[in-house]
Each structure stands twice: as structure tokens, then as C-alpha cells.
Write an enzyme that holds these catalytic residues in place. Structure first.
Site, PDB file in Angstrom:
ATOM      1  N   GLU A 396      23.081   6.618 148.536  1.00  0.00           N
ATOM      2  CA  GLU A 396      23.443   5.210 148.699  1.00  0.00           C
ATOM      3  C   GLU A 396      24.524   5.007 149.754  1.00  0.00           C
ATOM      4  OE1 GLU A 396      21.466   5.592 144.775  1.00  0.00           O
ATOM      5  OE2 GLU A 396      23.118   6.693 145.734  1.00  0.00           O
ATOM      6  N   ALA A 420      20.707  -2.397 141.356  1.00  0.00           N
ATOM      7  CA  ALA A 420      22.087  -2.840 141.568  1.00  0.00           C
ATOM      8  C   ALA A 420      23.088  -1.868 140.958  1.00  0.00           C
ATOM      9  CB  ALA A 420      22.286  -4.233 140.975  1.00  0.00           C
ATOM     10  N   ASP A 421      22.723  -1.259 139.840  1.00  0.00           N
ATOM     11  CA  ASP A 421      23.626  -0.335 139.145  1.00  0.00           C
ATOM     12  C   ASP A 421      24.004   0.862 140.010  1.00  0.00           C
ATOM     13  OD1 ASP A 421      23.059  -1.252 135.986  1.00  0.00           O
ATOM     14  OD2 ASP A 421      21.388  -1.515 137.372  1.00  0.00           O
ATOM     15  N   PRO A 425      28.062   4.034 144.879  1.00  0.00           N
ATOM     16  CA  PRO A 425      28.382   5.070 145.873  1.00  0.00           C
ATOM     17  C   PRO A 425      28.420   4.532 147.305  1.00  0.00           C
ATOM     18  CG  PRO A 425      26.786   5.897 144.295  1.00  0.00           C
ATOM     19  CD  PRO A 425      26.918   4.428 144.035  1.00  0.00           C
ATOM     20  N   HIS A 465      19.859   0.084 134.696  1.00  0.00           N
ATOM     21  CA  HIS A 465      18.865  -0.582 135.537  1.00  0.00           C
ATOM     22  C   HIS A 465      18.879  -2.092 135.317  1.00  0.00           C
ATOM     23  CE1 HIS A 465      17.430   3.583 135.272  1.00  0.00           C
ATOM     24  NE2 HIS A 465      16.867   3.381 136.448  1.00  0.00           N
TER      25      HIS A 465
END
Length: 675
Positions: A396, A420-421, A425, A465
Site C-alpha cells: 500500500e 479502506a481498512d 500503510p 473489510h
């Protein structure tokens, strides 16, 4: 080298004037000058905060660097906004230098993104590719200290550089110190040894205090990367002769023995001796040594007298001017077909890729085999090729941060974070590099990037999630955040977000993609035409209150977005004519004009969100409404959101208990209307 040494001495002798924190290159001059001298105007560079010798070698004057040291108005890099040796430059006679932060190791991902962009421009034969007069191809040089190589983002960048065979040199200056932490305390191997674990990474070790050796090494490295188009690590062992920074003094933590050992490797007397051995006269050397301090003192005096920035420029260059400022195109074309939100997004990306050959789309699982875990990229790789639509590793930070480098070379990236979770990072890059670039480069380097993020809870998606992240995103200044609730807005905002020269994060609710959640059929719309764009920062009146009820003073407005629009509509059915609903569509920029006018009209307001409520965007917005509309309010501004739990439970009974729903909204409306 004499200039750099005398600049450092001048700053040290004038500490009360040089009050802003700074580092200098003392000890690192040989490798920096060897690199800077050999870079061309069609190359790209990411220097780090100790690289003033490299900047001098590239052609920046002491005066220009001193303007930044003293944070003066005419500092060519940042206009007095950033630290010394934090350059950004589009000077056509020098390599391109995008903005980068002070955060150690963070520059490696944007720099690798530049090389990624160059590789793409090469493959496509793009006119955007900068080349030399004889067609010489560009290279990227990313400079960093050895201590920063322990950052995980360096590993992400190196993996990508090797995998895609990118034309970049990682120039690592190893002085064996990371502020007060010695190399023995913090690592089991140096960068040269570490690079051996990255299969396919060429590497070279060099005595960074020997100018001749450095010059030949950088010549070989640049030639290799310019011809072979593959990455390389150059590990230069250098002494640290100055302080870590002007505020962290070397004598606080280094022994006399250590300082003496480093002083023996001072590149300046070594170069002086080599010049004499090479036949340069003692007279010429002495002339340089006597003339340079005079020149540096004159330039320092000039810089001291230069104008300070004025306070009225403080808001300049937060963003570049948006490309889309009005709604244009056909939102509801005749004989148009209805589409779900996921398909509206897919078609928008397809049209963008058709129209803009410099556009690319990448992220986890968006490539040919799967086309996205929500099928939001289905068929795109087949239509546009694996060079334009492709998978990345689970990185990410790289996905987000590389867009800064891609944008700097003229590529227009669209990237996706799978849920989105998992965006966290990437926050280092989003906060430290991307959000600040336009402002701290004085407008030279806005970052055009569109980051797509599926978001929200439904159907037992579980704790990793289903999260909502808008409040966290909205604390970052320098990015824009949009959140469509239907297919038409999805397509119009997607197009405008792509065209915006600034970073935009698009939040896309998974529960609205296919309208599987009961009551969300309204998210399916006739698909707008290909020319339709919807400006960021414009809300929409979803439902109006009846004028009769408004006249009686018996109405309320709901300010919401995303799934909240459908909870609001379902609840409003219990109060015919009494509820007006605003869909924000864009969370920043925010349509405060519409919000405040609507609240003032009704006097009662509910701010509705899917997020956990405590300390949220919704509560902050309620506070602003309270202040701006206080004289018009007939009741406190209500807020409603999810329960303040650490995560969304996977069990659907628990999930439903946590989230807002039409019944909870109706209860809040009933209480509001009772005032």
C-alpha cells in the site's frame, strides 16, 4: 568542495542568524559532487536533506541555497516554507527535482515512481519523455542515508524497481550514524550487503571520501542505468564531519576518538593533495582557498538582506487550480441505460484510458486475471494492455507513494487500495510526501493522483473489510476526498477527480456497488454520457421538504453522504413533506454554502454518518454548523453515526446493531421535530 565547506563554516559561525534547523554535507562532499556533476537536464533527482554539495554540483548557487536556509521570500524551492537543502526545481537547465520530505527513506518510493513513469513513457513512445539532444534516456538518482535503508518502504521500492527493471540509482551515503544511534546499534548489515538479497539489483561499493573514485563510480553507474535500464545501488562510505543538524550537536553524543577517526577521512584535504599531485599549482589552489570564503561571505550577506515572505502569501499553493469548476456534459442522456455504481466506475476508467494515453491504473488484483475483487476493473487489462492496467504486490505504501513520482514525469496514475481498512500503510506517503508537495514546492509540483478506496460495512464483511476512514483522511491537509452515493455521481466525480491536478481520494461504498442492500436501488441511475463531469465540492439536494411544512416551521434537514443517503430517505418516508436531505458527495472541498443555507432554512439539522461518531468528521461538521447557523437554529444540531466500537463485528446481528439504520434515523428526526 571549498564552497560547501565554507558555507557550512559560515552557518556555524552565524548560528543566531541561521536559526532554522539545517544539515550540511561536510564529509559527504566527494560523492555528492561526483554525482551532481554528471547528471543531465533530462534526468531526475531526489536529493535528501544533507545534499547541498550535490545541489551546488548541479548548478545551484550558494545564494539560492542560502535563501532557503534563511527561509526568504525568493527561495526558489519553497518560497521560505521548507528546510535548507529541501529542493524542488523545474529549471530546464538542471535535472528535475520534485519536492520530498525530511522523513528518512520516504523519498525512495516517489523516486522509484519516477522511474516507473519513465519506463512507461519509453514503452509507449510518449512525447512526454524527456531525452537528451541525441536521444539519451533519463535516469533517476535517489539519494539517502544508510540508516534509512532499514525503513520498510525501501524494501517495497527495491522490489518494484527490480521486478519492473526501472532506470534508477539508489545512492546511499553511509556515515555510520543515524543521529545518535551508531550503525552497530541499529543494523546487522550495511546497505551494500542488504542489497545482495534483492535478486537482480546491481550494486557497487565506493570510498565516498575519494573524489576520483567517486567520479569514476558514478560515471559507471549512470552509464549502466542509462543504457541497461535497470536499477543499481551505489553504497558510499563517508565520514560525518558536521552535526546531524544545527540543533543536534555532534559533541552531545560522539566521542573525541570517533570525531578524530572521521576527520582523517575528510575529502577536502585529500582532494587538495590529489590536485597538487596532478600538476595543479600551489598558487592556484591557494587562490581558490582564499577567494572562496570571500565569495561565500558576500553571498551570505546578500541572503541576509533578502526579503522575507509576507503573511498574505500563507494560503498560496495549497492546491493547484481545479480543472473542473462547473457541471458539464449530459447527466441523463436520451435513451441511456441504467447502470450500477460499480459499472459506472468501470466505464469512467475505461473512457479515461481511451482519452488519455498517459493514464494508467494499478493496484492489488486489478490486473487481467481478476479485474478487481469487486470486478471494478474487469476487462480493462484486456482492452488496454498489461502496461496500463496491472497488479502490484501487497504494498500500500508503494501504491500510494509512487503516484508522486509518476505525476512528476507526466504520467496520470489511478490506483486502488483494495479495502479502506488497509490504507494505513500508505499514510506515510499520503501525509508526508503527497499532501505537502504542492504547498512546499511553491506550486511547482502538485501531484495529480486518483486513489480509489472501497469502503463501508454490509453483509458481514467483518472487522478488517468494513471500516470507515473519512475522518482520518480529512485530518490530512492538501488532499481532496469525495464520496459518491449513486452511479451518476460516481462517474461525474471520477472524471473530475482524474482531471484535478491535485491528489484525490475517492471513497466507494461496497454496499452500493451493486445495490444489494435493501433500499439502495436509488444508487442505480441512467449512465451519464462520456463528457459528463461533476465538480468536486458541490452537494446535491436529494429530497426537498414541502413548502407547506416549511412555512409552518415543521421541517428538518439531514446532512449526509454515502449509505447515509438511503437511511435518510427510508426514515423520511415516516415524515412526509417534513425532511430535506442533502448528499454532500464531496467531503473536502465541502459545499458549506449549501449546508448552511439549508440549515438556516429549516432551523433543525441532523448530521448522519456511517462512521463511529466520537471525534468524527460528522461531529466536527455539526460544530461548524452550530457556529455558522446559531441564530437560525431551533434545536441543537444532532449527530448520528455508528457505535463507538474498535471494529465492525463480523456477525450480521452485531454489525446491524452497530450501524445506523432507518429506525435510528427516524427516532432522531422525531426528537428533533419535537423542539
Amino acid at each position: 568542495m571549498q564552497q560547501a565547506a565554507n558555507m557550512a563554516a559560515t552557518y556555524e559561525a552565524n548560528r543566531s542568524i541561521c536559526k532554522y534547523v539545517h544539515s550540511t554535507s561536510r564529509g559527504h562532499e566527494a560523492i555528492q559532487i561526483a554525482a551532481g556533476m554528471q547528471l543531465k537536464p533530462w534526468d531526475y533527482v531526489s536529493p535528501y536533506y544533507r545534499d547541498d554539495s550535490m545541489l551546488l554540483a548541479m548548478g545551484f548557487t550558494p545564494y539560492e541555497l542560502m535563501l532557503q536556509l534563511l527561509a526568504k521570500r525568493d527561495d526558489p524551492a519553497s518560497g521560505g516554507r521548507s528546510y535548507y537543502s529541501h529542493p524542488s526545481s523545474l529549471d530546464p537547465e538542471k535535472p528535475v527535482i520534485p519536492h520530498q520530505s525530511s522523513a528518512t527513506g520516504m523519498q525512495v518510493i516517489p523516486a522509484t515512481g519516477m522511474a516507473q513513469g519513465i519506463k512507461y513513457l519509453e514503452k509507449t513512445g510518449s512525447s512526454l519523455l524527456k531525452t537528451g539532444p541525441k536521444g539519451e534516456l533519463p535516469v533517476v538518482v535517489c539519494s539517502l542515508g544508510d540508516g534509512s535503508v532499514t525503513e520498510g518502504e525501501v524494501s517495497e521500492a527495491w522490489q518494484s524497481a527490480i521486478l519492473w527493471e526501472l532506470p534508477i540509482i539508489y545512492l546511499i551515503q553511509d556515515n555510520e550514524w543515524g543521529i545518535s544511534a551508531s550503525s552497530q546499534e541499529t543494523r546487522v548489515m550495511d546497505a551494500y550487503e542488504y542489497a545482495a538479497g534483492f535478486k537482480g539489483m546491481e550494486r557497487m561499493r565506493v570510498d565516498g571520501s575519494d573524489f576520483e573514485e567517486c567520479y569514476h563510480a558514478m560515471s559507471a553507474a549512470i552509464s549502466y542505468v542509462r543504457q541497461e535500464r535497470k536499477p543499481m545501488v551505489v553504497h558510499a562510505c563517508v565520514p560525518l564531519l558536521g552535526h546531524h543538524t544545527s540543533g543536534v550537536r555532534k559533541e552531545w553524543y560522539r566521542t573525541e576518538e570517533d570525531l578524530a577517526l572521521h576527520a582523517e577521512k575528510d575529502p577536502l584535504p585529500h582532494l587538495r593533495q590529489r590536485l597538487l599531485e596532478a600538476g595543479i599549482s600551489e598558487k592556484d589552489v591557494l587562490s581558490i582557498e582564499s577567494d572562496t570564503p570571500k565569495y561565500i561571505n558576500l553571498e551570505f550577506d546578500r541572503a541576509k538582506e533578502a526579503f522575507e515572505p509576507t503573511a498574505d502569501t500563507i494560503n498560496d499553493h495549497i492546491f493547484a487550480p481545479p480543472a473542473v469548476t462547473t457541471e458539464k456534459g449530459d447527466r441523463v442522456p436520451i435513451n441511456g441505460n441504467k447502470v450500477m455504481m460499480v459499472d459506472a466506475a468501470l466505464h469512467a476508467i475505461e473512457e479515461i484510458l481511451q482519452q488519455f494515453p498517459e493514464a494508467i491504473f494499478f493496484g492489488q488484483d486489478v490486473g487481467r486475471r481478476l479485474g478487481g475483487v469487486f470486478r471494478e476493473a474487469a476487462t480493462l487489462a484486456e482492452k488496454f494492455g498489461d502496461d496500463r492496467v496491472y497488479n502490484t504486490a501487497i504494498q500500500e505504501a508503494y501504491i500510494v507513494g509512487s503516484t508522486a513520482g509518476l505525476s512528476a514525469v507526466g504520467v496520470k496514475p489511478i490506483v486502488e487500495i483494495q479495502f479502506a481498512d488497509y490504507i494505513y500503510p500508505g499514510f506515510n506517503q499520503l501525509v508526508t510526501e503527497i499532501s505537502k508537495s504542492c504547498y512546499l514546492s511553491n506550486g511547482k509540483f502538485p501531484i495529480q493522483t486518483l486513489v480509489r478506496v472501497p469502503i463501508g460495512a454490509y453483509g458481514g464483511g467483518g472487522p478488517y473489510h468494513s471500516g470507515s476512514i473519512e475522518s482520518t483522511l480529512l485530518t490530512i491537509k492538501g488532499i481532496k476526498v469525495v464520496y459518491p452515493s449513486n452511479a451518476a455521481d460516481m462517474k461525474g466525480l471520477m472524471k473530475a477527480a482524474f482531471l484535478d491536478p491535485n491528489p484525490v481520494v475517492m471513497l466507494e461504498h461496497k454496499g452500493l456497488y451493486w445495490s444489494k442492500v435493501p433500499g439502495t436501488q436509488g444508487a442505480i441511475n441512467i449512465e451519464p454520457a462520456a463528457d459528463y463531469v461533476l465538480p468536486l465540492g458541490k452537494g446535491r439536494v436529494v429530497q426537498q421538504a414541502h413548502p407547506r411544512d416549511l412555512k409552518k416551521g415543521d421541517t428538518v434537514c439531514i446532512i449526509t453522504y454515502g449509505m447515509g443517503v438511503y437511511w435518510a430517505q427510508a426514515a423520511a418516508a415516516q415524515f412526509p413533506g417534513q425532511v430535506e436531505i442533502i448528499d454532500l458527495r464531496s467531503l473536502f472541498p465541502l459545499d458549506e454554502e449549501l449546508i448552511f443555507a439549508t440549515v438556516q432554512k429549516h432551523g433543525k439539522c441532523l448530521v448522519l454518518t456511517e462512521e463511529q461518531l466520537n471525534n468524527s468528521f460528522a461531529e466536527a461538521l455539526a460544530g461548524r454548523i452550530q457556529r455558522a447557523c446559531f441564530k437560525s437554529l431551533d434545536a441543537p444540531v444532532f449527530t448520528l453515526g455508528a457505535m463507538d466500537l474498535p471494529a465492525v463485528p463480523i456477525n450480521t446481528i452485531l454489525e446491524n446493531a452497530m450501524l445506523p439504520n432507518p429506525d435510528k434515523v427516524a427516532k432522531a428526526l422525531k426528537e428533533l421535530l419535537s423542539f
